[in-house]
Write a protein that holds these residues in place. Sequence first.
Motif, short mmCIF file in Angstrom:
data_model
loop_
_atom_site.label_atom_id
_atom_site.label_comp_id
_atom_site.label_asym_id
_atom_site.label_seq_id
_atom_site.Cartn_x
_atom_site.Cartn_y
_atom_site.Cartn_z
N UNK A 49 35.25 29.91 33.38
CA UNK A 49 34.63 31.00 34.14
C UNK A 49 35.63 31.63 35.10
N UNK A 50 36.38 30.77 35.79
CA UNK A 50 37.33 31.25 36.78
C UNK A 50 38.44 32.09 36.15
N UNK A 51 38.93 31.67 34.97
CA UNK A 51 40.01 32.41 34.30
C UNK A 51 39.57 33.84 33.96
N UNK A 52 38.35 33.98 33.47
CA UNK A 52 37.84 35.32 33.16
C UNK A 52 37.78 36.17 34.42
N UNK A 53 37.26 35.57 35.49
CA UNK A 53 37.13 36.33 36.75
C UNK A 53 38.50 36.73 37.30
N UNK A 54 39.50 35.87 37.13
CA UNK A 54 40.85 36.22 37.59
C UNK A 54 41.39 37.44 36.84
N UNK A 55 41.06 37.53 35.54
CA UNK A 55 41.52 38.67 34.74
C UNK A 55 40.69 39.92 35.01
N UNK A 56 39.38 39.74 35.11
CA UNK A 56 38.47 40.89 35.13
C UNK A 56 38.25 41.50 36.50
N UNK A 57 38.53 40.74 37.55
CA UNK A 57 38.14 41.18 38.89
C UNK A 57 39.36 41.30 39.81
N UNK A 58 39.24 42.11 40.85
CA UNK A 58 40.34 42.17 41.84
C UNK A 58 40.49 40.84 42.57
N UNK A 59 41.68 40.56 43.14
CA UNK A 59 41.98 39.20 43.64
C UNK A 59 41.09 38.70 44.78
N UNK A 60 40.44 39.60 45.49
CA UNK A 60 39.57 39.14 46.58
C UNK A 60 38.09 39.44 46.32
N UNK A 61 37.72 39.49 45.04
CA UNK A 61 36.31 39.73 44.70
C UNK A 61 35.48 38.50 45.07
N UNK A 62 34.28 38.69 45.65
CA UNK A 62 33.46 37.54 46.04
C UNK A 62 33.16 36.56 44.90
N UNK A 63 33.09 37.06 43.64
CA UNK A 63 32.81 36.14 42.51
C UNK A 63 33.93 35.14 42.29
N UNK A 64 35.16 35.51 42.64
CA UNK A 64 36.26 34.53 42.59
C UNK A 64 36.04 33.46 43.65
N UNK A 65 35.54 33.87 44.79
CA UNK A 65 35.19 32.90 45.83
C UNK A 65 34.15 31.92 45.34
N UNK A 66 33.16 32.44 44.58
CA UNK A 66 32.12 31.58 44.02
C UNK A 66 32.73 30.58 43.03
N UNK A 67 33.69 31.05 42.20
CA UNK A 67 34.36 30.15 41.24
C UNK A 67 35.04 28.98 41.95
N UNK A 68 35.82 29.30 42.98
CA UNK A 68 36.49 28.23 43.73
C UNK A 68 35.46 27.26 44.32
N UNK A 69 34.36 27.82 44.78
CA UNK A 69 33.32 27.00 45.39
C UNK A 69 32.72 26.02 44.39
#
Length: 446
Positions: A140-160
């Motif tokens: 999930x996190x890898x897709x978000x890293x590719x698809x989203x800007x680096x400070x998108x809240x969904x990346x924060x959710x992935x780390x969480x």
Amino acid sequence: MGDYSKALEFYEKDLKITKIALPPNHPDLATSYNNIGLVYSAMGDYSKALEFYEKSHKIREIALPPNHPNLATSYNNIGGVYYHMGDYSKALEFYEKSHKIYETALPPNHPNLATSYNNIGGVYNNMGDYSKALEFYEKSHKIREIALPPNHPSLGTSYSKIGQVYNDMGDYSKALEFYEKSLKIKEIALPPNHPSLGTSYCNIGQVYNAMGDYSKALEFYEKSRKIRETALPPNHPDLAISYGNIGQVYNDMGDYSKALEFYEKSHKIRETALPPNHPSLATSYNNIGEVYYHMGDNKKALEFYEKSHKIREIALPPNHPHLATSYNNIGQVYKNMGDYSKALEFHEKSHKIREIALPANHPSLATSYNNIGLVYYTMGDYSKALEFYEKSHKIKEIALPPNHPSLATSYGNIGGVYNDMGDYSKALEFYEKSHKIYDHALPVRR
């Protein structure tokens, strides 16, 4: 805002109009049913939620092509209900159906695929399969890293989410590392009183509480509470969570009057905000019962544990893991009261549910064996106590990392049996194993 009755009122008005205005299999009707299902799910009324999600799904099956993303949404929502009901095999079945459609219908780095992987990871985490959980959360996190800007809240959710797995595994330094990465993104991406920042502070507080660093835990829980008090209406369920978390720290610190104060604040909000048989009310009663249990007030503890159990019997399917928790807690009270046959009866009920609901090496099964062992130990039946403590320990060795505090507890319990049997060299061996883990896993007190 968490005002479910108002939400239902308006969604039902919408449904009435939509039924009159549109043909019976129009996709907009499916959306109406889906919205009502969402509210019932949030209210903890899972049978109603399933009823409306399935109505929605039937329309979509008729009205849409077989790989339409809205069908994936239907499967996902039904999977979410089974997840909350503790039926993890069903949850996986529907999440995987949803995921297959997304794989066919969407490009490989679409954010909805990331959500799918995230949901499947959540099921594996609750099943205690932490390696699988990490595998899916990382996809999930890898897709978000590719698809989203680096400070998108969904990346924060992935780390969480990754942090949550490490927390459950007892790897607190890793958990903190990922929770703090999540917090940094949210601090950049969101306004200072956004509820999602409150969640981040709450997660970090949970790690410190598990590590026994209660002052740090309180510091982060209070930060979370302040944001929620500013951002949310006064009876929002998330405020109840904040008060409950603070109560938990005071309970762990042995400050039972403070623990009761915060647990009761939490409970009052839930009584106002939620329907009378919502599972979160059962959690409230359970928490209050736990304080009385630690205070040695067995009568009061039983009263609240039984209130909790009655709600869970109504709200949850018969093999839900939370029912096992209820039986376990009631069993502990009977053990303290010296009614060992009753204690064993309830611990065995708890264990049977866990055997059905959970994979064979889930840490909660280890807890069951441990608690049955504790009853036999208290009865002075040391051979039986050892048998169950060792069963518990074997599961923990498979399921948990080598320095998890729960392994230290296991070694301590086995050491206690050998000590009482007069085998002092064996007792020392196990006590020292326990001590080494605690030395490694817990913060140094100064």
